[in-house]
Motif scaffolding. Sequence first.
Motif, PDB file in Angstrom:
ATOM      1  N   CYS A  57       0.874  -1.164   0.000  1.00 15.91           N
ATOM      2  CA  CYS A  57       0.000   0.000   0.000  1.00 15.91           C
ATOM      3  C   CYS A  57       0.919   1.225   0.000  1.00 15.91           C
ATOM      4  O   CYS A  57       2.118   1.081   0.255  1.00 15.91           O
ATOM      5  N   ALA A  59       2.438   3.315   1.745  1.00 14.70           N
ATOM      6  CA  ALA A  59       2.910   3.686   3.086  1.00 14.70           C
ATOM      7  C   ALA A  59       4.101   2.794   3.437  1.00 14.70           C
ATOM      8  O   ALA A  59       4.166   1.641   3.003  1.00 14.70           O
ATOM      9  N   TRP A  80      -0.482  10.572  -4.415  1.00 14.47           N
ATOM     10  CA  TRP A  80       0.119  11.264  -3.265  1.00 14.47           C
ATOM     11  C   TRP A  80      -0.494  10.694  -2.002  1.00 14.47           C
ATOM     12  O   TRP A  80      -1.718  10.588  -1.888  1.00 14.47           O
ATOM     13  N   GLN A  81       0.355  10.322  -1.045  1.00 15.17           N
ATOM     14  CA  GLN A  81      -0.113   9.820   0.246  1.00 15.17           C
ATOM     15  C   GLN A  81       0.862  10.266   1.320  1.00 15.17           C
ATOM     16  O   GLN A  81       2.060   9.981   1.217  1.00 15.17           O
ATOM     17  N   SER A  82       0.393  10.968   2.323  1.00 12.76           N
ATOM     18  CA  SER A  82       1.204  11.441   3.461  1.00 12.76           C
ATOM     19  C   SER A  82       2.442  12.216   3.002  1.00 12.76           C
ATOM     20  O   SER A  82       3.536  12.031   3.532  1.00 12.76           O
ATOM     21  N   ASN A 115      -5.952   7.060  -8.431  1.00 11.10           N
ATOM     22  CA  ASN A 115      -7.313   7.245  -7.936  1.00 11.10           C
ATOM     23  C   ASN A 115      -8.367   6.791  -8.933  1.00 11.10           C
ATOM     24  O   ASN A 115      -9.505   6.531  -8.562  1.00 11.10           O
ATOM     25  N   GLY A 170      -6.395   1.007  -0.264  1.00 10.45           N
ATOM     26  CA  GLY A 170      -5.081   1.241  -0.851  1.00 10.45           C
ATOM     27  C   GLY A 170      -4.249  -0.012  -1.064  1.00 10.45           C
ATOM     28  O   GLY A 170      -3.152   0.077  -1.593  1.00 10.45           O
TER      29      GLY A 170
END
Length: 186
Positions: A57, A59, A80-82, A115, A170
């Motif tokens: 995922c 992360a 985009w994640q975190s 997405n 995710g």
Amino acid sequence: MSRTLFKSVLSCLLVLVVSAFWTTPVMAAPKPPSPDMTIMAVGWHNEVTQTRALYQCPAFHCNQGQAYVGNDLAEVCTVWQSGVKWGLVFNRANEHSGFIPVDYLKYADPPQSCNNVGSGTVSQNNYTLYQCPYNYCNQGFATAGDDVAAICYHVANNFYWWWSLNHANGHEGFRAAAGTGGYPAC
């Protein structure tokens, strides 16, 4: 102009130039396009510059697969994640899949957002998403009601697998399938 005034003006100009140099942001050079811009089945060709983990995922705490220097990575999308921009890749060399920070990739990324990648279907049942197309690989999951998008199919040990992305949690991975499902080959 007096010598003292000249030195003062010159000193002020020097301070302005130096401070402007230090406060101006440096723009990162764009990554070059892949020398092999042909799309082989699905995804854009990319590579890593050193051995890196592929996360199930987007992360750093998720299950990990591997990408090694010289492996052919099919990058299908970015997200985009975190505060990190992640690329979703399938490693054609060792059949691992996962997310990797795009800063670790050698070539330019596809313009596709994760997405809205894949053909979405609502999961009717709970099932496992494996990080490679074998039952012994790292496991993610999909639960009934999740929006799970199939990206492509892969054949391993004479079985069909759909590489999928669960938009709800995710997780990405392979799920057993009855055939190609009309999806492109990975």
